[in-house]
Scaffold this motif. Structure first.
Motif, PDB file in Angstrom:
ATOM      1  N   ALA A 129       0.810  -1.225   0.000  1.00 54.48           N
ATOM      2  CA  ALA A 129       0.000   0.000   0.000  1.00 54.48           C
ATOM      3  C   ALA A 129       0.840   1.270   0.000  1.00 54.48           C
ATOM      4  O   ALA A 129       1.594   1.516   0.944  1.00 54.48           O
ATOM      5  N   PRO A 130       0.687   2.114  -1.032  1.00 55.47           N
ATOM      6  CA  PRO A 130       1.432   3.382  -1.092  1.00 55.47           C
ATOM      7  C   PRO A 130       0.860   4.452  -0.158  1.00 55.47           C
ATOM      8  O   PRO A 130       1.487   5.484   0.054  1.00 55.47           O
ATOM      9  N   ALA A 131      -0.355   4.219   0.361  1.00 56.57           N
ATOM     10  CA  ALA A 131      -1.032   5.188   1.232  1.00 56.57           C
ATOM     11  C   ALA A 131      -1.783   4.418   2.300  1.00 56.57           C
ATOM     12  O   ALA A 131      -2.052   3.219   2.146  1.00 56.57           O
ATOM     13  N   PRO A 132      -2.162   5.065   3.408  1.00 60.25           N
ATOM     14  CA  PRO A 132      -2.942   4.379   4.437  1.00 60.25           C
ATOM     15  C   PRO A 132      -4.223   3.787   3.867  1.00 60.25           C
ATOM     16  O   PRO A 132      -4.761   4.272   2.875  1.00 60.25           O
ATOM     17  N   LEU A 133      -4.705   2.747   4.501  1.00 59.96           N
ATOM     18  CA  LEU A 133      -5.911   2.075   4.047  1.00 59.96           C
ATOM     19  C   LEU A 133      -7.134   2.930   4.360  1.00 59.96           C
ATOM     20  O   LEU A 133      -7.348   3.339   5.507  1.00 59.96           O
ATOM     21  N   GLY A 134      -7.935   3.202   3.327  1.00 59.17           N
ATOM     22  CA  GLY A 134      -9.107   4.045   3.518  1.00 59.17           C
ATOM     23  C   GLY A 134     -10.416   3.285   3.503  1.00 59.17           C
ATOM     24  O   GLY A 134     -11.324   3.575   4.271  1.00 59.17           O
ATOM     25  N   ILE A 135     -10.513   2.277   2.629  1.00 59.00           N
ATOM     26  CA  ILE A 135     -11.796   1.591   2.446  1.00 59.00           C
ATOM     27  C   ILE A 135     -11.565   0.151   2.008  1.00 59.00           C
ATOM     28  O   ILE A 135     -10.692  -0.127   1.186  1.00 59.00           O
ATOM     29  N   VAL A 136     -12.334  -0.750   2.585  1.00 59.14           N
ATOM     30  CA  VAL A 136     -12.344  -2.162   2.191  1.00 59.14           C
ATOM     31  C   VAL A 136     -13.764  -2.501   1.775  1.00 59.14           C
ATOM     32  O   VAL A 136     -14.696  -2.391   2.580  1.00 59.14           O
ATOM     33  N   VAL A 137     -13.939  -2.900   0.530  1.00 59.39           N
ATOM     34  CA  VAL A 137     -15.271  -3.215   0.012  1.00 59.39           C
ATOM     35  C   VAL A 137     -15.363  -4.711  -0.248  1.00 59.39           C
ATOM     36  O   VAL A 137     -14.727  -5.238  -1.156  1.00 59.39           O
ATOM     37  N   ASN A 138     -16.150  -5.391   0.581  1.00 57.87           N
ATOM     38  CA  ASN A 138     -16.399  -6.820   0.401  1.00 57.87           C
ATOM     39  C   ASN A 138     -17.627  -6.975  -0.484  1.00 57.87           C
ATOM     40  O   ASN A 138     -18.770  -6.920  -0.017  1.00 57.87           O
ATOM     41  N   ASN A 139     -17.358  -7.155  -1.766  1.00 58.86           N
ATOM     42  CA  ASN A 139     -18.399  -7.059  -2.787  1.00 58.86           C
ATOM     43  C   ASN A 139     -18.705  -8.384  -3.482  1.00 58.86           C
ATOM     44  O   ASN A 139     -19.797  -8.552  -4.017  1.00 58.86           O
ATOM     45  N   ALA A 140     -17.786  -9.333  -3.484  1.00 55.42           N
ATOM     46  CA  ALA A 140     -17.955 -10.568  -4.252  1.00 55.42           C
ATOM     47  C   ALA A 140     -19.240 -11.287  -3.860  1.00 55.42           C
ATOM     48  O   ALA A 140     -19.573 -11.392  -2.675  1.00 55.42           O
ATOM     49  N   GLY A 141     -19.969 -11.791  -4.866  1.00 58.18           N
ATOM     50  CA  GLY A 141     -21.221 -12.474  -4.577  1.00 58.18           C
ATOM     51  C   GLY A 141     -21.654 -13.411  -5.687  1.00 58.18           C
ATOM     52  O   GLY A 141     -21.314 -13.215  -6.861  1.00 58.18           O
ATOM     53  N   VAL A 142     -22.405 -14.451  -5.306  1.00 62.49           N
ATOM     54  CA  VAL A 142     -22.939 -15.438  -6.256  1.00 62.49           C
ATOM     55  C   VAL A 142     -24.368 -15.770  -5.829  1.00 62.49           C
ATOM     56  O   VAL A 142     -24.805 -15.433  -4.724  1.00 62.49           O
ATOM     57  N   THR A 143     -25.093 -16.453  -6.698  1.00 58.52           N
ATOM     58  CA  THR A 143     -26.456 -16.854  -6.330  1.00 58.52           C
ATOM     59  C   THR A 143     -26.818 -18.194  -6.947  1.00 58.52           C
ATOM     60  O   THR A 143     -26.190 -18.654  -7.909  1.00 58.52           O
ATOM     61  N   VAL A 144     -27.836 -18.795  -6.359  1.00 61.72           N
ATOM     62  CA  VAL A 144     -28.438 -20.039  -6.841  1.00 61.72           C
ATOM     63  C   VAL A 144     -29.926 -19.787  -7.011  1.00 61.72           C
ATOM     64  O   VAL A 144     -30.544 -19.123  -6.173  1.00 61.72           O
ATOM     65  N   SER A 145     -30.504 -20.302  -8.067  1.00 58.98           N
ATOM     66  CA  SER A 145     -31.954 -20.216  -8.257  1.00 58.98           C
ATOM     67  C   SER A 145     -32.531 -21.623  -8.156  1.00 58.98           C
ATOM     68  O   SER A 145     -32.401 -22.431  -9.079  1.00 58.98           O
ATOM     69  N   GLN A 146     -33.152 -21.889  -6.990  1.00 54.36           N
ATOM     70  CA  GLN A 146     -33.691 -23.223  -6.716  1.00 54.36           C
ATOM     71  C   GLN A 146     -34.619 -23.152  -5.510  1.00 54.36           C
ATOM     72  O   GLN A 146     -34.450 -22.294  -4.643  1.00 54.36           O
ATOM     73  N   THR A 147     -35.605 -24.017  -5.465  1.00 61.90           N
ATOM     74  CA  THR A 147     -36.483 -24.055  -4.307  1.00 61.90           C
ATOM     75  C   THR A 147     -35.737 -24.641  -3.109  1.00 61.90           C
ATOM     76  O   THR A 147     -34.799 -25.427  -3.262  1.00 61.90           O
ATOM     77  N   ALA A 148     -36.191 -24.258  -1.921  1.00 60.35           N
ATOM     78  CA  ALA A 148     -35.572 -24.783  -0.699  1.00 60.35           C
ATOM     79  C   ALA A 148     -35.766 -26.293  -0.600  1.00 60.35           C
ATOM     80  O   ALA A 148     -34.866 -27.025  -0.167  1.00 60.35           O
ATOM     81  N   ALA A 149     -36.934 -26.788  -1.040  1.00 59.81           N
ATOM     82  CA  ALA A 149     -37.215 -28.218  -0.939  1.00 59.81           C
ATOM     83  C   ALA A 149     -36.299 -29.055  -1.825  1.00 59.81           C
ATOM     84  O   ALA A 149     -35.910 -30.169  -1.463  1.00 59.81           O
ATOM     85  N   GLU A 150     -35.941 -28.512  -2.979  1.00 59.75           N
ATOM     86  CA  GLU A 150     -35.132 -29.261  -3.938  1.00 59.75           C
ATOM     87  C   GLU A 150     -33.653 -28.872  -3.901  1.00 59.75           C
ATOM     88  O   GLU A 150     -32.838 -29.456  -4.613  1.00 59.75           O
ATOM     89  N   GLY A 151     -33.303 -27.900  -3.083  1.00 60.29           N
ATOM     90  CA  GLY A 151     -31.935 -27.395  -3.067  1.00 60.29           C
ATOM     91  C   GLY A 151     -30.933 -28.411  -2.536  1.00 60.29           C
ATOM     92  O   GLY A 151     -31.260 -29.271  -1.714  1.00 60.29           O
ATOM     93  N   SER A 152     -29.701 -28.268  -3.006  1.00 58.14           N
ATOM     94  CA  SER A 152     -28.625 -29.158  -2.544  1.00 58.14           C
ATOM     95  C   SER A 152     -27.759 -28.437  -1.517  1.00 58.14           C
ATOM     96  O   SER A 152     -27.588 -27.221  -1.577  1.00 58.14           O
ATOM     97  N   ILE A 153     -27.203 -29.203  -0.593  1.00 56.57           N
ATOM     98  CA  ILE A 153     -26.327 -28.616   0.410  1.00 56.57           C
ATOM     99  C   ILE A 153     -25.088 -28.019  -0.242  1.00 56.57           C
ATOM    100  O   ILE A 153     -24.548 -27.011   0.230  1.00 56.57           O
ATOM    101  N   GLU A 154     -24.649 -28.598  -1.355  1.00 62.16           N
ATOM    102  CA  GLU A 154     -23.461 -28.081  -2.047  1.00 62.16           C
ATOM    103  C   GLU A 154     -23.712 -26.663  -2.579  1.00 62.16           C
ATOM    104  O   GLU A 154     -22.853 -25.791  -2.470  1.00 62.16           O
ATOM    105  N   ASP A 155     -24.893 -26.447  -3.152  1.00 67.51           N
ATOM    106  CA  ASP A 155     -25.231 -25.107  -3.640  1.00 67.51           C
ATOM    107  C   ASP A 155     -25.388 -24.129  -2.486  1.00 67.51           C
ATOM    108  O   ASP A 155     -24.935 -22.980  -2.563  1.00 67.51           O
ATOM    109  N   ASP A 156     -26.053 -24.576  -1.415  1.00 68.58           N
ATOM    110  CA  ASP A 156     -26.222 -23.708  -0.249  1.00 68.58           C
ATOM    111  C   ASP A 156     -24.871 -23.293   0.322  1.00 68.58           C
ATOM    112  O   ASP A 156     -24.652 -22.120   0.664  1.00 68.58           O
TER     113      ASP A 156
END
Length: 275
Positions: free
Chosen positions: A81-108
């Motif tokens: 870092a060339p300068a003090p830390l100002g902001i950390v943005v935790n932005n990464a994200g993914v999604t699954v489209s599935q019903t809870a009844a049929e969902g897999s633990i791997e996807d969850d």
């Protein structure tokens, strides 16, 4: 409301920076004098983001669900870092489209590991640095699905409500420390999250992934660049919660006005949109 955070000219960290909000935010922060440290699982997209940044940039391929990898990247950022830390943005994200009844633990587990544990890993990796400085902000991206729920999105909603709860609790802990914790709730943003989803079925029982992608494109009215501007300006103003897009604002109001039966209203609106 939290105190305003000094961001411009300070080092910024952005996860999920290979595309969408992460890429736009990294580019915007760089334009405001921030050296940027960016990471993503998508190495090719990450390289494109880095190539579009004219200032100092550190880019590394990273799976944010990897706690040890997140800690190693944070140590590298601290050395670079060339300068003090100002902001950390935790932005990464993914999604699954599935019903809870049929969902897999791997996807969850995939959704929770990236969306929630990725946020926890990123927060814990940089929080000691920010606390030593007594300045800076942790910005954790939740969703409108951290304000409301939606059929076939049980795992995603659970992860985004978890991000909201975690960040709001953290904000209370940080009172008087000089460090802010901010929750971001984007509405429909024109990103690849639906295209890259693990798709099984939509809320109407359909199995056409391309149709869902097209439908999302029709209702996602906010550009990543606009989202990045809203986040940046919200942090500078000291906001605790940042809503992105008119749909996010409307949903926030709706869930407060009709906290149990809001989906009845949303469902009627969705029918009109589909027509």
């Amino acid at each position: 409301m939290a105190q305003a955070t000094v961001v411009n000219g300070r080092t910024a960290v952005v996860t999920g920076a290979a595309s969408g909000i992460g890429r736009a935010l990294a580019q915007r922060l760089a334009q405001h004098g921030c050296p940027v440290a960016i990471c993503d699982w998508d190495e090719a997209g990450l390289e494109e983001t880095a190539a579009a940044i004219s200032g100092p940039v550190l880019a590394r391929r990273l799976d944010v669900s990897d706690r040890h990898g997140a800690l190693a990247f944070a140590a590298e950022v601290a050395d670079w870092a060339p300068a003090p830390l100002g902001i950390v943005v935790n932005n990464a994200g993914v999604t699954v489209s599935q019903t809870a009844a049929e969902g897999s633990i791997e996807d969850d587990e995939w959704v929770m590991n990236v969306n929630f544990w990725g946020v926890v890993n990123g927060t814990r990796a940089y929080l000691p640095i920010l606390l030593r400085q007594r300045s800076g902000a942790v910005v954790n991206v939740s969703s409108v699905f951290g304000l409301m729920t939606f059929p076939t999105q049980s795992s995603y909603c659970a992860s985004k409500f978890a991000v909201r709860g975690y960040t709001e609790a953290l904000r209370h802990e940080l009172r008087g420390s000089g460090v802010n914790a901010i929750t971001v709730h984007p509405g429909g943003i024109r990103t690849n999250i639906v295209k890259n989803a693990r798709f099984h079925v939509d809320d109407q029982g359909g199995t056409d992934h391309e149709r869902m992608v097209r439908e999302f494109a029709r209702i996602a009215r906010t550009s990543p660049r606009k989202a990045a501007k809203t986040i940046h300006e919200g942090v500078l103003k000291g906001k605790d919660r940042i809503l992105i897009g008119p749909d996010a604002t409307a949903i926030s109001l709706l869930t407060r006005a009709v906290p149990v039966h809001y989906f009845d209203v949303i469902e009627r609106g969705m029918k009109l949109v589909r027509r």
